[in-house]
Design a protein around this motif. Structure first.
Motif, PDB file in Angstrom:
ATOM      1  N   LYS A  96       0.806  -1.214   0.000  1.00 25.55           N
ATOM      2  CA  LYS A  96       0.000   0.000   0.000  1.00 25.55           C
ATOM      3  C   LYS A  96       0.843   1.270   0.000  1.00 25.55           C
ATOM      4  O   LYS A  96       0.295   2.357  -0.210  1.00 25.55           O
ATOM      5  N   ALA A 124      -3.268   5.426   2.411  1.00 26.02           N
ATOM      6  CA  ALA A 124      -2.437   4.520   3.205  1.00 26.02           C
ATOM      7  C   ALA A 124      -1.477   5.322   4.072  1.00 26.02           C
ATOM      8  O   ALA A 124      -0.959   6.359   3.657  1.00 26.02           O
ATOM      9  N   THR A 170       1.987   4.310   5.994  1.00 29.23           N
ATOM     10  CA  THR A 170       2.934   3.202   6.092  1.00 29.23           C
ATOM     11  C   THR A 170       4.208   3.655   6.785  1.00 29.23           C
ATOM     12  O   THR A 170       4.356   4.820   7.160  1.00 29.23           O
ATOM     13  N   GLU A 230       0.684  -2.082   6.207  1.00 27.77           N
ATOM     14  CA  GLU A 230       0.146  -1.506   7.438  1.00 27.77           C
ATOM     15  C   GLU A 230       1.242  -0.667   8.109  1.00 27.77           C
ATOM     16  O   GLU A 230       2.418  -0.825   7.831  1.00 27.77           O
ATOM     17  N   ASN A 258      -5.917   3.363   7.109  1.00 29.69           N
ATOM     18  CA  ASN A 258      -5.548   2.025   6.625  1.00 29.69           C
ATOM     19  C   ASN A 258      -6.728   1.063   6.673  1.00 29.69           C
ATOM     20  O   ASN A 258      -6.916   0.263   5.748  1.00 29.69           O
TER      21      ASN A 258
END
Length: 231
Positions: A159, A167, A169, A199, A212
Motif C-alpha cells: 500500500k 495509506a 505506512t 500496514e 488504513n
C-alpha cells in the motif's frame, strides 16, 4: 469472503481469520533461517490458504515468497509497490523485505518474470542492474501490457504505492490512489494469488489506523471479490 490475515507485528490483533506469527523472533525486515522454518511449518498446517492474504507491514513483504513457492505452474509476478525490493543481500543469503523480489527471481523456477508497476524511478536507478526477469513499467503502462499478455499473474500489493489519503505506512510513499491501482488489477484475467501489505507498524496514530482500515475495507469489497472470480 476468501481472505486471511498473517499477523507478524501485532497490527491485526483481534482480527478473525488470523494466523498469529507474533511469537516468532527474527522476522522484522529480515527473516532468518529459524523463522523461515517456523513460518513455513505453520503455513503448511493450515487446511486451506485463502487466495487473498493480508501480510502486515511492508517489513514483512517477503511473506509473498512463501506462497509463490507453492505455485506449480508458470506465472508472472505483478508487483505494485513504491519500492523495487531488489536489493542485494547485506550479508549471506538472508531473506529481506528489501530484497525478496530478487530472491524470487533467483530461486523460483516457475516465475517467468516480474511486472514492476508504478515503482519510484529514482529507487529503481539505485538498484540497477535489476534482475533479468524484471520488466519495469509506469503504472499507466501496466494495464496495456497485462491485457496484451495472457498469463497467470500473482499480485503482490504494498500500500505504500498509494498516497497518504489511502495509506499510512512506515516507508516512503507513491502518488497513486486506490482507483489507480484497481485499473491495473482489473485487467488481470488469471490470478493465482494476491497479497496485500503496507500496514503502519511504528507508532500509528488513530488517524493512521482509520485510513488504513478504510482502504482495507475497500480492498475487501473491490479487490477480493473480483479476484475470487478469477481463481
Amino acid at each position: 469472503m476468501n481472505f486471511i490475515y498473517f499477523n507478524l507485528s501485532g497490527v491485526y490483533d483481534g482480527k478473525e481469520n488470523m494466523v498469529d506469527l507474533t511469537d516468532i523472533p527474527g522476522t522484522n525486515c529480515y527473516c532468518d533461517d529459524a523463522a523461515k522454518v517456523e513460518i513455513q511449518r505453520r503455513i503448511d498446517t493450515l487446511p486451506h490458504i485463502p487466495e487473498v492474504r493480508f501480510i502486515d507491514s511492508g517489513n514483512y513483504h517477503y511473506m509473498s515468497l512463501f506462497f509463490m513457492r507453492k505455485i506449480k505452474e508458470p506465472f508472472a509476478l505483478l508487483l505494485l509497490d513504491n519500492h523495487p525490493d531488489t536489493k542485494q543481500p547485506v550479508f549471506g543469503e538472508i531473506t529481506s523485505c528489501g530484497g525478496w523480489v530478487r530472491e524470487a527471481c533467483e530461486t523460483i523456477p516457475n516465475l517467468n518474470h516480474v511486472i514492476m508497476a508504478g515503482v519510484d524511478r529514482k529507487l529503481i536507478e539505485e538498484e540497477q542492474p535489476l534482475p533479468e526477469k524484471v520488466i519495469s513499467l509506469a503504472l499507466d503502462e501496466a494495464a496495456d501490457y497485462i491485457s496484451s499478455h495472457d498469463e497467470n499473474y500473482y499480485i503482490s500489493l504494498d500500500k505504500d504505492i498509494m498516497n497518504e489519503d489511502y495509506a499510512r505506512t512506515d516507508w516512503s510513499q507513491g502518488p497513486y490512489t486506490l482507483d489507480d491501482i484497481l485499473k491495473v488489477i482489473y485487467v488481470v484475467k488469471n490470478c493465482c494469488g494476491f497479497d496485500i501489505c503496507g500496514e503502519k507498524k511504528e507508532d500509528p496514530t488513530d488517524e493512521d489506523l482509520l485510513v488504513n482500515e478504510h482502504t482495507n475495507e475497500m480492498i475487501y469489497r473491490k479487490i477480493a471479490i473480483y479476484t475470487e472470480k478469477l481463481m
